[in-house]
Motif scaffolding. Structure first.
Motif, PDB file in Angstrom:
ATOM      1  N   GLY A 106     -47.678  52.387 -46.788  1.00 42.03           N
ATOM      2  CA  GLY A 106     -48.029  51.531 -47.927  1.00 42.03           C
ATOM      3  C   GLY A 106     -46.809  50.873 -48.532  1.00 42.03           C
ATOM      4  O   GLY A 106     -46.848  49.694 -48.913  1.00 42.03           O
ATOM      5  N   ASP A 136     -50.714  44.318 -52.186  1.00 41.62           N
ATOM      6  CA  ASP A 136     -50.065  44.507 -50.885  1.00 41.62           C
ATOM      7  C   ASP A 136     -49.885  43.141 -50.225  1.00 41.62           C
ATOM      8  O   ASP A 136     -50.811  42.315 -50.223  1.00 41.62           O
ATOM      9  N   TYR A 149     -53.721  45.409 -60.808  1.00 44.22           N
ATOM     10  CA  TYR A 149     -54.057  45.855 -59.453  1.00 44.22           C
ATOM     11  C   TYR A 149     -52.769  46.103 -58.669  1.00 44.22           C
ATOM     12  O   TYR A 149     -51.736  45.487 -58.954  1.00 44.22           O
ATOM     13  N   GLU A 150     -52.838  47.016 -57.660  1.00 44.88           N
ATOM     14  CA  GLU A 150     -51.746  47.139 -56.696  1.00 44.88           C
ATOM     15  C   GLU A 150     -51.867  45.973 -55.720  1.00 44.88           C
ATOM     16  O   GLU A 150     -52.956  45.731 -55.186  1.00 44.88           O
ATOM     17  N   ASP A 153     -60.149  44.772 -53.492  1.00 40.27           N
ATOM     18  CA  ASP A 153     -60.880  46.037 -53.476  1.00 40.27           C
ATOM     19  C   ASP A 153     -60.930  46.541 -54.923  1.00 40.27           C
ATOM     20  O   ASP A 153     -59.991  47.176 -55.414  1.00 40.27           O
ATOM     21  N   LYS A 154     -62.036  46.246 -55.607  1.00 39.78           N
ATOM     22  CA  LYS A 154     -62.136  46.583 -57.035  1.00 39.78           C
ATOM     23  C   LYS A 154     -62.231  48.081 -57.267  1.00 39.78           C
ATOM     24  O   LYS A 154     -61.794  48.580 -58.303  1.00 39.78           O
ATOM     25  N   GLU A 155     -62.815  48.808 -56.301  1.00 36.63           N
ATOM     26  CA  GLU A 155     -62.937  50.263 -56.465  1.00 36.63           C
ATOM     27  C   GLU A 155     -61.576  50.933 -56.430  1.00 36.63           C
ATOM     28  O   GLU A 155     -61.258  51.788 -57.244  1.00 36.63           O
ATOM     29  N   ARG A 156     -60.741  50.546 -55.485  1.00 32.79           N
ATOM     30  CA  ARG A 156     -59.408  51.149 -55.344  1.00 32.79           C
ATOM     31  C   ARG A 156     -58.351  50.403 -56.149  1.00 32.79           C
ATOM     32  O   ARG A 156     -57.193  50.794 -56.164  1.00 32.79           O
ATOM     33  N   LYS A 157     -58.777  49.315 -56.804  1.00 31.77           N
ATOM     34  CA  LYS A 157     -57.864  48.501 -57.627  1.00 31.77           C
ATOM     35  C   LYS A 157     -56.662  48.031 -56.793  1.00 31.77           C
ATOM     36  O   LYS A 157     -55.511  48.129 -57.193  1.00 31.77           O
ATOM     37  N   ARG A 158     -56.980  47.503 -55.590  1.00 30.11           N
ATOM     38  CA  ARG A 158     -55.930  46.989 -54.709  1.00 30.11           C
ATOM     39  C   ARG A 158     -56.297  45.588 -54.243  1.00 30.11           C
ATOM     40  O   ARG A 158     -57.471  45.280 -54.034  1.00 30.11           O
ATOM     41  N   SER A 207     -55.038  42.707 -51.319  1.00 31.40           N
ATOM     42  CA  SER A 207     -54.208  42.357 -50.165  1.00 31.40           C
ATOM     43  C   SER A 207     -54.070  40.840 -50.134  1.00 31.40           C
ATOM     44  O   SER A 207     -55.076  40.122 -50.136  1.00 31.40           O
ATOM     45  N   TRP A 222     -48.653  56.888 -47.471  1.00 33.29           N
ATOM     46  CA  TRP A 222     -47.979  56.287 -48.638  1.00 33.29           C
ATOM     47  C   TRP A 222     -46.688  55.575 -48.226  1.00 33.29           C
ATOM     48  O   TRP A 222     -46.294  54.578 -48.832  1.00 33.29           O
TER      49      TRP A 222
END
Length: 415
Positions: free
Chosen positions: A371, A341, A338-339, A303-308, A310, A368
């Motif tokens: 998360g 998960d 990036y984060e 997810d490039k917008e949220r910089k996450r 998975s 959170w």
């Protein structure tokens, strides 16, 4: 104290402090001109000649002769005819008088003050030159000797006996040094505190690890291999992304060396910090996979917008990807920016029909917090309940009270 003694003692002191001759003469002239201004009101019509080698000092005062009844007799650069004739009887109006002013004319107290001022000015120059020298060395590797061990910092000495400071907060947690021991560190920052330079060192900065790589690995020093990014948990683990500009050179192999020969010295210097060297690539998916290696990923979504990101792995790969205390996954996220998960891929035949997805508890548990659990590969209620309170506290950023509340909510689901 005469001028020869004053200048000679000052020149010797200045040479001990490595002050160059032009600076020495400039300081001397500045102090003598200050003395002149205090006594005569102006130094504009004075010529000061100094030879620091011989200790010679000449101060010449030049004034124009005017008539005794002239309105100009009070000007700093004028002298009445009657006064001029006391110096030389043949003087006439319009001529210039050059008068030699001796140091003794200023009085003993003024000369002693001048001596103290000279010493202080040299100390100030020394501080400024030390600040300028180290300000330009920020980020460079230095070796210095432990001089004093204080509560919050170590005082070290460089090769010229200048004091450097290594705060405990900039030391690797496992660092233990003794007086007289030589320490490697980088110049972290240089600041002025009440006119005195404070040169702060660091051993926890990523730049420190970068300089060690440059020192130990010739290909990095000469630019054949470049370090793209370094992330660290000082003394525990580090990840170093490297790239080669020569297709014939394996950047990871060159950094590690035969049987780890090149990296062993760096690891020892960092108190056995575990260093992962990664072949950098602009392909984000491949970089993530390399960063989490040796854990094997099944798939990932970005997810490039949220910089996450998975990542999905088999159950036996999750703990490897997360690492002790979540260290590996945290560093991997910092390296790729990036984060990350982590999620378990559970085969259908292993699914527990009674288990409940953690996301189903979003009304009772903050997003959170969910998360934090997802980060360590926990996706269902039974996966969380399978771990002890102590294990959850160790592997997440959650507090004991929060964990107790979570476990209470999840247990209630199955009672």
């Amino acid at each position: 104290m005469n001028s020869v003694e004053l200048i000679s003692s000052f020149a010797e002191f200045a040479r001990e402090k490595n002050i160059d001759k032009p600076s020495m003469i400039a300081v001397l002239e500045d102090v003598f001109r200050t003395m002149i201004r205090k006594k005569f009101g102006s130094d504009e019509n004075f010529n000061v000649i100094i030879n620091p080698e011989s200790g010679d000092l000449e101060m010449w005062r030049t004034r124009e002769i005017v008539d005794d009844n002239s309105e100009d007799i009070w000007d700093f650069d004028k002298i009445p005819l009657s006064e001029a004739k006391l110096i030389e009887p043949d003087f006439e109006i319009g001529e210039e008088v050059a008068e030699l002013i001796k140091l003794e004319d200023f009085g003993r107290r003024v000369v002693q003050t001048a001596r103290q001022t000279l010493i202080q000015k040299i100390k100030d120059i020394e501080k400024e030159s030390l600040y300028d020298k180290y300000k330009d060395l920020v980020g460079e590797l230095v070796s210095s000797e432990v001089y004093q061990i204080l509560g919050r910092e170590l005082i070290l000495l460089d090769s010229e006996d200048n004091e450097l400071i290594l705060p405990k907060t900039e030391m690797i947690p496992k660092d233990r040094f003794k007086k007289g021991e030589t320490i490697k560190a980088i110049i972290h920052k240089v600041e002025m505190a009440n006119g005195t330079p404070r040169i702060i060192l660091s051993r926890i900065s990523p730049v420190f690890l970068e300089r060690l790589f440059e020192q130990e690995i010739p290909e990095i020093y000469d630019g054949t291999i470049t370090i793209r990014k370094i992330v660290r948990e000082p003394g525990e683990r580090a990840k170093v992304a490297v790239e080669s500009y020569d297709d014939r050179i394996d950047p990871v192999g060159a950094c590690v060396g035969m049987k780890g020969s090149r990296i062993h010295g760096i690891v020892r210097e960092l108190q056995n910090e575990n260093i992962d060297v990664i072949n950098f690539t602009d392909n984000l998916e491949l970089l993530v996979a390399r960063t989490l290696s040796p854990a094997k990923l099944n798939s990932m979504t970005i997810d490039k917008e949220r910089k996450r990101i998975s990542v999905f792995l088999n159950s036996d790969q999750v703990s490897m990807a997360i690492g002790r205390g979540g260290q590996n996954i945290k560093l991997a996220g910092k390296l790729v920016g990036y984060e990350i998960d982590v999620f378990r891929d559970v085969p259908k035949d292993e699914l527990d029909e009674e288990d409940v997805e953690l996301n189903e508890f979003s009304d009772d548990i903050d997003a959170w917090i969910l998360g934090e659990l997802h980060k360590i590969g926990l996706d269902t209620a039974k996966q969380v309940l399978a771990l002890s309170k102590e294990e959850l506290e160790r592997r997440t950023e959650l507090e004991e009270e929060t964990i107790e509340d979570i476990l209470s909510i999840l247990r209630a689901e199955f009672e």
